[in-house]
Design an enzyme around this catalytic site. Structure first.
Site, PDB file in Angstrom:
ATOM      1  N   ARG A 226     120.624 -16.160 -61.500  1.00 52.26           N
ATOM      2  CA  ARG A 226     121.191 -16.906 -62.619  1.00 52.26           C
ATOM      3  C   ARG A 226     120.797 -16.209 -63.916  1.00 52.26           C
ATOM      4  NH1 ARG A 226     123.791 -18.540 -59.213  1.00 52.26           N
ATOM      5  NH2 ARG A 226     124.154 -20.663 -58.453  1.00 52.26           N
ATOM      6  N   HIS A 274     129.296 -10.231 -62.003  1.00 52.00           N
ATOM      7  CA  HIS A 274     129.113 -11.376 -61.106  1.00 52.00           C
ATOM      8  C   HIS A 274     129.824 -11.144 -59.763  1.00 52.00           C
ATOM      9  CE1 HIS A 274     128.033 -15.907 -61.219  1.00 52.00           C
ATOM     10  NE2 HIS A 274     127.948 -15.438 -59.986  1.00 52.00           N
TER      11      HIS A 274
END
Length: 311
Positions: A226, A274
């Site tokens: 994260r 990502h």
């Protein structure tokens, strides 16, 4: 018949409809899979992503469970209108993809591949030979499904692996730590550090100026977990000083990462968009189908979120 509402974006319906129907058939559960409804009180399960059309679950008065299509639940678990079990996504494809991405970047930094890939300039450099894996200390912040899978893969290559988690775990073949003292002890030994923690109040900015300074000089950081786990300014300062040799980052506080962000231009930062791992519709559908089968058989759901812990 059991009714399941697919509450995600329209383009994902095209990806998931057939795999979900196939998975229901394989599990032997009869499910009426729908995309929209005028009678939410008839819905038994919501197959859910925060990017979809549902945000208020109050009209689903007979709901049995919310089945997330996302591995992370930080954008879901705080929804007070969810009064039923919330299950996160865990599936083989997600784990396998993460293991491959993390292992690839561990090996990249361990072997010093960048020095050769980026310097094809006719100069013969053989003065630096990488250590063997057994002499390289690799640490994992987070030993959940994904963290543990990646740590075991690294251990399989022979790396000296350690791991830190919220509560102490005993895992064969690796050192394990927990708590503030355990975090300090582990960081002091990690030459390559992989972040696979969830986004919670306790984990935000876990890597900051103080904790980054605990790492050995010239350490590498790999973050597919994260973006909120790292204080961006503190990381940039550590990179500029040489304390951190390189950071490979797949997740960010703002995504897409703004084009003017300092990470893009920094010579010792690798930005990936990502892509460390992705939920695969076929394997994810099997997880959804298994939880619906369990719900209908009144068996415990798998991968239920602990709402008090935030994951």
């Amino acid at each position: 018949m059991t009714i399941a509402l697919f509450a995600d974006r329209a383009e994902n319906w095209a990806r998931y409809e057939t795999p979900l129907r196939n998975a229901f058939a394989e599990k032997g559960v009869e499910v009426d899979l729908i995309r929209e409804t005028d009678t939410p009180e008839m819905v038994d399960y919501v197959i859910y992503a925060p990017s979809g059309p549902v945000s208020n679950f109050s009209p689903f008065t007979n709901l049995k469970a919310v089945l997330s299509l996302w591995a992370g639940v930080e954008k879901i678990e705080g929804n007070a209108s969810i009064k039923v079990p919330l299950c996160r996504m865990v599936e083989d494809g997600l784990s396998e993809g993460m293991v491959e991405w993390v292992t690839g970047h561990i090996l990249r930094h361990h072997l010093g591949m960048d020095a050769h890939i980026q310097n094809q300039n006719g100069v013969w450099r053989n003065d630096v030979v990488p250590p063997l894996a057994r002499d390289r200390r690799v640490g994992f912040l987070g030993l959940g499904e994904l963290g543990l899978a990646c740590a075991k893969a690294a251990s399989g290559f022979g790396f000296d692996v350690s791991g830190w988690s919220r509560s102490l775990k005993s895992i064969e073949g690796m050192r394990t730590y927990a708590g503030a003292n355990g975090l300090t002890e582990m960081l002091q030994r990690c030459q390559i550090l992989v972040l696979l923690l969830p986004d919670t109040a306790e984990t935000r900015d876990l890597l900051n100026a103080k904790t980054l300074n605990l790492l050995p000089d010239g350490a590498f950081i790999i973050n597919p977990g994260r973006g909120s786990l790292i204080d961006d300014d503190a990381l940039l300062a550590a990179l500029d000083s040489g304390k951190i040799a390189h950071a490979t980052l797949d997740v960010f506080r703002v995504e897409p990462l703004p084009s003017d962000h300092a990470f893009w231009a920094h010579p010792n930062v690798t930005v990936t968009p990502h892509i460390a791992s992705e939920t695969r519709p076929e394997s994810a559908s099997r997880t959804i189908a298994e939880n619906i089968r369990r719900g209908e058989a009144r068996e415990p759901y798998i991968y239920t979120v602990d709402r008090s812990a935030g994951y």
